[in-house]
Design a protein around this motif. Structure first.
Motif, PDB file in Angstrom:
ATOM      1  N   PRO A 323       0.828  -1.212   0.000  1.00 31.95           N
ATOM      2  CA  PRO A 323       0.000   0.000   0.000  1.00 31.95           C
ATOM      3  C   PRO A 323       0.859   1.258   0.000  1.00 31.95           C
ATOM      4  O   PRO A 323       2.050   1.215   0.328  1.00 31.95           O
ATOM      5  N   LEU A 324       0.241   2.363  -0.371  1.00 26.27           N
ATOM      6  CA  LEU A 324       0.940   3.638  -0.339  1.00 26.27           C
ATOM      7  C   LEU A 324       1.349   3.969   1.089  1.00 26.27           C
ATOM      8  O   LEU A 324       0.611   3.664   2.039  1.00 26.27           O
ATOM      9  N   PRO A 325       2.509   4.583   1.281  1.00 20.94           N
ATOM     10  CA  PRO A 325       2.903   4.977   2.644  1.00 20.94           C
ATOM     11  C   PRO A 325       1.936   6.008   3.212  1.00 20.94           C
ATOM     12  O   PRO A 325       1.386   6.841   2.483  1.00 20.94           O
ATOM     13  N   LYS A 326       1.720   5.936   4.509  1.00 24.60           N
ATOM     14  CA  LYS A 326       0.801   6.873   5.157  1.00 24.60           C
ATOM     15  C   LYS A 326       1.391   8.288   5.177  1.00 24.60           C
ATOM     16  O   LYS A 326       2.604   8.479   5.296  1.00 24.60           O
ATOM     17  N   ALA A 327       0.494   9.257   5.043  1.00 24.57           N
ATOM     18  CA  ALA A 327       0.908  10.658   4.988  1.00 24.57           C
ATOM     19  C   ALA A 327       0.709  11.342   6.341  1.00 24.57           C
ATOM     20  O   ALA A 327       0.132  10.782   7.280  1.00 24.57           O
ATOM     21  N   ILE A 328       1.198  12.562   6.420  1.00 23.07           N
ATOM     22  CA  ILE A 328       0.959  13.453   7.559  1.00 23.07           C
ATOM     23  C   ILE A 328       0.043  14.571   7.069  1.00 23.07           C
ATOM     24  O   ILE A 328       0.298  15.163   6.018  1.00 23.07           O
TER      25      ILE A 328
END
Length: 384
Positions: A323-328
């Motif tokens: 999955p795409l890396p989590k953002a801030i």
């Protein structure tokens, strides 16, 4: 027809897939560069004769053709980048010594190579020009094996062949071009009854050799069997010696090494050793390559050449996509300290998404698991 439908065997690459593709592409190109292979970016569109020079009928059938509205000449959308690299080496760079080139880009096929295969492969590969010895064949194969490891392909089976064996047999048998084509097609399909029928009128030595060729597949013992069953022609002896030497130098990098003396893929294109890499989980070869010393001649310089390529879309498509890396999530605030904090986080490799005003926040769509909040000592990242 709906406006959003794509042509058959053509598909989009969505964000998670595209991110993984780009990261692996960059990793491979960096590895090639570290090995001395310089990046070239040929055009997607060229005049047709340049794209098809020395590649044979198969490439002609794969190539989309269009008419240039400026010149009226027939043009083609590339189906393979290798001939373009040969053109660059022969015509543009014009160097005298060894030249190593690499590339990555889309190619287009008028027809897919097989069921469930795309008509827009994302081809990445490397080519070595100016060296005719087996040392460069070994270098290219080891480069391919390492590239597959970097792309997440494990337990590779490497199949080695040599087109000079078949070429020597049909040359000594003095067959017509028409019969040679039929023999080639039967050999590719491992059509034993068809070969028996096609070789019935040939001399006994040629007949028996061509009939046994599809059965010469397996480990290193295959080369000894070939020595016993094939005629003692100098070209065949050299080809077997080359395969034996190459195999001994690349076998430690693969899970299994096989020899397929009836492998004639690209027969009208390749001129020596050919190879294909297979792995569990992939229905087709994950990478292909070989020697093609004749292609540069059509561009004015006959240079020895060898190389490999793979379809990165196919290689990565058979693997699970992370999955795409989590953002801030950062608030929309005009604060220089906040902007400095966002810049620092992005430089550190974090994904920071600014929450634009006027819409509802969706954690799933924005894909964040942390937020930037202002505290007593400045802006800080807080997990949510």
């Amino acid at each position: 027809m709906h406006n959003w439908l794509l042509p058959e065997y053509i598909e989009d690459m969505l964000p998670a897939q595209a991110l993984r593709f780009e990261r692996v592409r960059r990793q491979l190109l960096d590895w090639f560069y570290g090995c001395g292979y310089q990046l070239v970016v040929p055009p997607l569109l060229e005049y047709l004769p340049s794209l098809l020079s020395g590649t044979g009928r198969d490439m002609d059938l794969k190539t989309f053709k269009v008419v240039d509205q400026l010149s009226g000449h027939l043009m083609g959308l590339r189906a393979d980048i290798t001939p373009q690299a040969a053109r660059i080496d022969s015509h543009l760079l014009n160097r005298q010594g060894v030249v190593r080139l690499c590339y990555a880009g889309s190619v287009l096929h008028a027809m897919p190579d097989g069921q469930m295969q795309t008509r827009e492969p994302l081809q990445i590969g490397a080519e070595l020009f100016g060296h005719g010895g087996i040392e460069s064949d070994v270098e290219i194969q080891l480069l391919m094996i390492k590239s597959l490891q970097l792309a997440g392909v494990g337990s590779v089976q490497l199949d080695l062949g040599h087109v000079a064996i078949f070429h020597s047999l049909v040359e000594h048998a003095s067959v017509s071009p028409e019969l040679e084509l039929e023999l080639f097609q039967a050999m590719q399909g491992k059509d034993i009854p068809g070969l028996a029928e096609l070789t019935a009128s040939l001399d006994e030595v040629s007949r028996e050799a061509l009939r046994v060729l599809p059965q010469l597949y397996g480990g290193v013992e295959t080369l000894a069997a070939a020595q016993r069953h094939l005629p003692d022609y100098p070209e065949i002896g050299k080809a077997l010696d080359d395969l034996r030497t190459i195999g001994s130098q690349v076998q430690d990098g693969v899970h299994q090494l096989c020899f397929d003396l009836a492998e004639l893929r690209g027969y009208h294109y390749h001129s020596g050793v050919v190879f294909a890499a297979y792995a569990s989980g992939w229905a087709n070869a994950v990478a292909l390559g070989g020697r093609y010393d004749k292609v540069g001649k059509t561009f004015g310089r006959s240079r020895p050449a060898t190389g490999f390529s793979m379809d990165l879309r196919a290689v990565l498509g058979a693997q699970s996509t992370p999955p795409l890396p989590k953002a801030i999530l950062a608030p929309y605030v005009q604060d220089p300290e906040l902007q400095d904090k966002i810049t620092l986080l992005r430089v550190q490799g974090e994904v920071v998404v600014v929450d634009l005003p006027g819409h509802e926040i969706s954690r799933e769509e924005l894909n964040y698991d942390r937020v930037l909040v202002q505290g007593e000592v400045g802006w800080a990242v807080v997990k949510v």
